[in-house]
Design a protein around this motif. Structure first.
Motif, PDB file in Angstrom:
ATOM      1  N   PHE A  67      12.219 -87.505  34.535  1.00 19.13           N
ATOM      2  CA  PHE A  67      13.454 -86.757  34.700  1.00 19.13           C
ATOM      3  C   PHE A  67      13.807 -86.563  36.180  1.00 19.13           C
ATOM      4  O   PHE A  67      13.910 -87.514  36.921  1.00 19.13           O
ATOM      5  CB  PHE A  67      13.360 -85.433  33.943  1.00 19.13           C
ATOM      6  N   SER A  68      13.962 -85.307  36.617  1.00 15.38           N
ATOM      7  CA  SER A  68      14.490 -85.044  37.962  1.00 15.38           C
ATOM      8  C   SER A  68      13.507 -85.306  39.083  1.00 15.38           C
ATOM      9  O   SER A  68      13.858 -85.128  40.261  1.00 15.38           O
ATOM     10  CB  SER A  68      15.015 -83.609  38.046  1.00 15.38           C
ATOM     11  N   CYS A  69      12.308 -85.726  38.790  1.00 12.92           N
ATOM     12  CA  CYS A  69      11.467 -86.277  39.859  1.00 12.92           C
ATOM     13  C   CYS A  69      12.176 -87.452  40.525  1.00 12.92           C
ATOM     14  O   CYS A  69      11.842 -87.829  41.647  1.00 12.92           O
ATOM     15  CB  CYS A  69      10.106 -86.709  39.324  1.00 12.92           C
ATOM     16  N   ALA A 259      18.161 -88.084  37.385  1.00 11.94           N
ATOM     17  CA  ALA A 259      17.209 -87.551  36.399  1.00 11.94           C
ATOM     18  C   ALA A 259      16.582 -88.627  35.533  1.00 11.94           C
ATOM     19  O   ALA A 259      16.005 -88.301  34.500  1.00 11.94           O
ATOM     20  CB  ALA A 259      17.903 -86.522  35.512  1.00 11.94           C
ATOM     21  N   GLY A 260      16.647 -89.886  35.925  1.00 14.27           N
ATOM     22  CA  GLY A 260      16.225 -90.952  35.028  1.00 14.27           C
ATOM     23  C   GLY A 260      15.083 -91.811  35.505  1.00 14.27           C
ATOM     24  O   GLY A 260      15.009 -92.994  35.153  1.00 14.27           O
ATOM     25  N   ALA A 261      14.164 -91.261  36.288  1.00 13.53           N
ATOM     26  CA  ALA A 261      13.021 -92.057  36.732  1.00 13.53           C
ATOM     27  C   ALA A 261      11.960 -92.146  35.645  1.00 13.53           C
ATOM     28  O   ALA A 261      11.835 -91.265  34.790  1.00 13.53           O
ATOM     29  CB  ALA A 261      12.403 -91.457  37.989  1.00 13.53           C
ATOM     30  N   THR A 262      11.189 -93.219  35.690  1.00 14.79           N
ATOM     31  CA  THR A 262      10.012 -93.391  34.847  1.00 14.79           C
ATOM     32  C   THR A 262       8.862 -93.772  35.784  1.00 14.79           C
ATOM     33  O   THR A 262       9.024 -94.647  36.626  1.00 14.79           O
ATOM     34  CB  THR A 262      10.221 -94.489  33.801  1.00 14.79           C
ATOM     35  N   ALA A 263       7.724 -93.108  35.646  1.00 18.27           N
ATOM     36  CA  ALA A 263       6.648 -93.332  36.616  1.00 18.27           C
ATOM     37  C   ALA A 263       5.307 -92.959  36.037  1.00 18.27           C
ATOM     38  O   ALA A 263       5.204 -92.209  35.063  1.00 18.27           O
ATOM     39  CB  ALA A 263       6.909 -92.515  37.884  1.00 18.27           C
TER      40      ALA A 263
END
Length: 381
Positions: A67-69, A259-263
């Protein structure tokens, strides 16, 4: 029998103990935590289940929506460009994006956007999911937006607009959307497992999100907070499944830079460690002067909606906020994400930290806070 795998260096065993207790004391499903200190990985732990439906285990490299990361990723990119002299954070956005210079937005700077002070936390125009995925319609909508308040006189969390607005400035300067620029300039050279726009090849191995029982929902659809978080209803929240929920591979594959990172945990911790100390033989990404600029408080206290959550904001980053997100000190900077994700760096302590999980607990979630407290004790704080 331990429910996790990995290791912690001598002196950091307290972090491992808390990670194990989180599985015992919270409705943890799958999770991971990574810590770098002095440019070296000193904690890497993972455990539990990545996919509740299939029972697939969480692996060392498992990625999850954070998300917001994403805001931290975009902000690192903005500060890199500023450090290189390609972006003046205090210049009007219109210097780089002339079409932005309309409807009361003429004086808005990137610094105001990074500090959530620009007055455009949400767009009046209602965009479809397909238009958001196409990028350009969002940019046209931002160009046509009138600020909700006189810029720089108040602040309120700019959920998705933050990423698109700073992201378009990045695109105008570099020719790349923010997700692509991040991969080219930072993630690919350092081998970081973090994306804004998850590649197709990574989608099957991702962790799937699950809502914790009793997790509070959002206010009604007309409430400004709900409009901010869902982009006027085009994105499901807190809904997780298809279509357009946060387990939907189509959503995860598009660029949602606010808000759409994946990690993975190591991908996020590695980013912040790279920023403050350097990793893998590379020098630090952000100079001490750049970090000093980033951690100067820009916004805190009551926001435009009248709420004070206890958060302190610098230029693009959440700062050490003892009653909201405690970190290590005045040079700590990072961002959290819906459901419990959290990552930050600190160049005084030489630390990069990240915790990620797929059980979304919500406001008041103490899992990451407990891990940070254990890390502080390990560092002698």
């Amino acid at each position: 029998m331990e429910r996790y795998s990995g290791w912690a260096d001598e002196g950091f065993g307290g972090v491992a103990e808390v990670f194990a207790r989180n599985f015992e004391e919270f409705p943890e499903l799958g999770a991971a935590v990574t810590v770098f200190a002095g440019g070296r990985k000193v904690v890497e732990l993972w455990g539990g289940v990545a996919d509740q439906g299939s029972g697939r285990a969480w692996e060392r490299d498992t990625v999850v929506p954070v998300f917001s990361c994403a805001k931290g990723i975009v902000s690192v990119c903005a500060h890199l460009l500023a450090q290189e002299g390609r972006l003046d954070l205090d210049a009007p956005v219109s210097r780089y994006w002339p079409e932005f210079d309309r409807y009361g937005k003429e004086a808005i700077t990137c610094r105001m956007v990074l500090g959530h002070r620009a007055g455009v936390p949400v767009l009046d125009r209602v965009l479809t999911f397909e238009e958001i995925a196409d990028w350009a319609p969002v940019i046209r909508a931002i160009e046509g937006q009138t600020p909700l308040w006189e810029p720089d006189t108040s602040y309120e969390y700019h959920g998705h607009v933050f990423g698109f607005l700073i992201g378009e400035v990045i695109r105008r300067i570099t020719g790349h959307t923010p997700g692509a620029y991040f991969r080219q300039a930072v993630a690919d050279p350092l081998g970081l497992r973090a994306w804004i726009g998850l590649p197709t090849a990574e989608r099957d191995g991702r962790a799937r999100l699950v809502e914790a029982e009793g997790r509070p929902g959002m206010p009604g659809p007309e409430h400004l907070l709900t409009r901010i978080v869902t982009m006027n209803g085009a994105l499901a929240f807190p809904g997780l499944e298809e279509p357009h929920g946060w387990n939907d591979p189509t959503l995860l594959g598009m660029e949602l830079p606010g808000a759409g990172a994946t990690a993975s945990a190591s991908g996020l911790a590695g980013l912040y460690a790279a920023a403050v100390t350097g990793i893998e033989g590379h020098r630090r990404l952000l100079s001490r002067e750049t970090v000093t600029d980033a951690v100067r408080e820009i916004s805190s206290g009551k926001g435009w909606l009248g709420f004070d959550m206890g958060a302190r904001w610098g230029s693009g980053f959440l700062l050490d906020s003892p009653s909201f997100r405690p970190m290590l000190g005045e040079r700590s900077f990072g961002n959290d994400g819906a459901g419990g994700q959290f990552a930050f760096g600190d160049d005084e302590f030489g630390v990069g930290f990240a915790y990620v999980a797929n059980r979304m607990i919500g406001h008041g979630d103490a899992r990451a806070t407990r891990l940070v407290a254990a890390l502080r004790e390990s560092l002698g704080g």
